[in-house]
Design an enzyme around this catalytic site. Structure first.
Site, mmCIF file in Angstrom:
data_model
loop_
_atom_site.group_PDB
_atom_site.id
_atom_site.type_symbol
_atom_site.label_atom_id
_atom_site.label_comp_id
_atom_site.label_asym_id
_atom_site.label_seq_id
_atom_site.Cartn_x
_atom_site.Cartn_y
_atom_site.Cartn_z
ATOM 1 N N TYR A 76 0.809 -1.217 0.000
ATOM 2 C CA TYR A 76 0.000 0.000 0.000
ATOM 3 C C TYR A 76 0.843 1.268 0.000
ATOM 4 O O TYR A 76 0.407 2.303 -0.508
ATOM 5 C CB TYR A 76 -1.013 -0.026 1.151
ATOM 6 C CG TYR A 76 -2.180 -0.902 0.779
ATOM 7 C CD1 TYR A 76 -3.134 -0.443 -0.126
ATOM 8 C CD2 TYR A 76 -2.278 -2.210 1.223
ATOM 9 C CE1 TYR A 76 -4.174 -1.252 -0.545
ATOM 10 C CE2 TYR A 76 -3.316 -3.033 0.815
ATOM 11 C CZ TYR A 76 -4.259 -2.542 -0.067
ATOM 12 O OH TYR A 76 -5.274 -3.350 -0.493
ATOM 13 N N HIS A 132 -14.798 1.464 -1.921
ATOM 14 C CA HIS A 132 -13.652 0.649 -1.493
ATOM 15 C C HIS A 132 -12.676 1.409 -0.596
ATOM 16 O O HIS A 132 -11.549 0.974 -0.416
ATOM 17 C CB HIS A 132 -12.907 0.114 -2.722
ATOM 18 C CG HIS A 132 -13.700 -0.905 -3.484
ATOM 19 N ND1 HIS A 132 -13.304 -1.409 -4.696
ATOM 20 C CD2 HIS A 132 -14.870 -1.517 -3.194
ATOM 21 C CE1 HIS A 132 -14.203 -2.290 -5.122
ATOM 22 N NE2 HIS A 132 -15.164 -2.361 -4.241
ATOM 23 N N CYS A 140 -7.723 2.057 12.664
ATOM 24 C CA CYS A 140 -7.206 1.093 13.625
ATOM 25 C C CYS A 140 -7.558 -0.314 13.152
ATOM 26 O O CYS A 140 -8.724 -0.611 12.894
ATOM 27 C CB CYS A 140 -7.811 1.351 14.999
ATOM 28 S SG CYS A 140 -7.348 0.091 16.207
HETATM 29 ZN ZN LIG Z 1 -7.017 1.572 17.977
#
Ligand SMILES: [Zn+2]
Length: 350
Positions: A76, A132, A140
């Site tokens: 990524y 997407h 997180c």
């Molecule tokens: Zn977190």
């Protein structure tokens, strides 16, 4: 001044499309990789689905993340850099112009590159729904709810610096220094699939064989060279070296994109469902995405049920599956076609 119609577009078809566009209020555009291809960003499948010899369908997946988050972050980080270096093309700008003049316009985009936003379409305006996710949003990985939007920092941490990616990904720990052509992750995927097909009883828990990888041969002999043993390929990056969630401090941050095997974001899907439950839809534009795969096919049908006429803009006829007789089909480069059909005399000029 009207611009000349590209020679491959039927002038009658363009003219009837423009007329319908002028009279349209509610417009849905379904956008795919073909929109950003003219900006130089490769489509996910165009590289034979391999990234540095890794199967991208496994790198961009929860399994890949569990196995080696460092490898996933390297993947990524490269995509973030590629997207930042690319520029929006005339197709992006044509859509932004359309959105400004038609308040009932909503784009449902499968692209994560941020180019439409950089062309000027406000991601918070309600006119852009990112199906997407976005390469530049982080969240997180443990689900504490922390989200960091529009984070363009590069590198995100030292181990994800540009020079280090290529050096680290392949070669490390490979016997004889010759990187295998088929990744350990791919073998893991094959084994999982075999286990599912055969069932636990019949599945022999051994390494997959060359025969298992046979379907890949159509990609070319050079791609498939099965190593004698499954190599322990890994990025060599420790979790501690990756970006951590600053809120809970217990989990890594991950790219806020939808991986293979994951569901589309619930809030976005609720918005999309609402779109199709409202009033009549006048026009559905399908741009740079194959109608053969979900969700394009589903959205298109829903729009038709709301009365929409459909226009396709795609590179190849293969991507437009059985268009209806009164659909418009414009084949070619979206960066050439969209400015011609959307930003045309009498339609968008005030
Ligand atoms: Zn977190």
């Amino acid at each position: 001044m009207s611009q000349p119609t590209p020679s491959n577009l039927d002038p009658t078809s363009v003219s009837s499309f423009r007329k319908h566009l002028t009279n349209s209020t509610r417009i849905i555009a379904i956008l795919g990789a073909g929109l950003s291809a003219p900006s130089g960003l490769p489509t996910f499948r165009s590289t034979n689905a391999l990234w540095h010899n890794h199967d991208v369908f496994l790198v961009a997946s929860p399994a890949g993340w569990r196995r080696d988050p460092g490898l996933v972050w390297q993947f990524y980080s490269e995509r973030r850099r590629d997207a930042r270096r690319a520029s929006p093309n005339p197709a992006h700008y044509a859509l932004v112009e359309l959105a400004k003049r038609k308040k009932g316009f909503v784009a449902l985009s499968q692209n994560v590159d941020g180019l439409l936003q950089r062309a000027g379409l406000d991601g918070n305006s309600g006119q852009l729904k990112l199906l997407h996710g976005n390469l530049f949003d982080l969240s997180c990985a443990g689900g504490c709810g922390y989200v960091d939007r529009d984070n363009f920092v590069d590198p995100l941490c030292d181990v994800l610096a540009e020079g280090r990616t290529r050096a680290n990904v392949l070669g490390a720990g490979v016997q004889g220094g010759r990187p295998p052509k088929v990744s350990a992750l791919l073998f893991e995927g094959i084994a999982a699939k075999n286990r599912k097909i055969l069932g636990e009883e019949k599945f022999a828990d051994g390494a997959p064989t060359a025969g298992d990888a046979a379907p890949l041969r159509e990609l070319g002999e050079d791609v498939v060279r099965v190593p004698d043993a499954v190599p322990e390929l890994h990025s060599g990056i420790e979790k501690e070296e990756l970006p951590w969630c600053p809120r809970c401090k217990e989990h890594l941050l991950r790219p806020r994109v939808v991986w293979f095997g994951e569901s589309l974001p619930e809030d976005i899907m609720a918005d999309v469902d609402a779109l199709f439950e409202e009033d009549k839809i006048d026009l559905c534009l399908v741009i740079g995405t194959s109608s053969k795969v979900w969700p394009t096919a589903g959205f298109c049908d829903q729009a038709r049920k709301r009365g929409a006429k459909v226009a396709w803009v795609n590179m190849g006829a293969d991507d437009v599956k059985s268009p209806r007789q009164d659909d418009w089909v414009f084949l070619g480069d979206a960066a050439v076609i969209l400015p011609q059909i959307l930003v045309a005399e009498g339609v968008l000029q005030t």
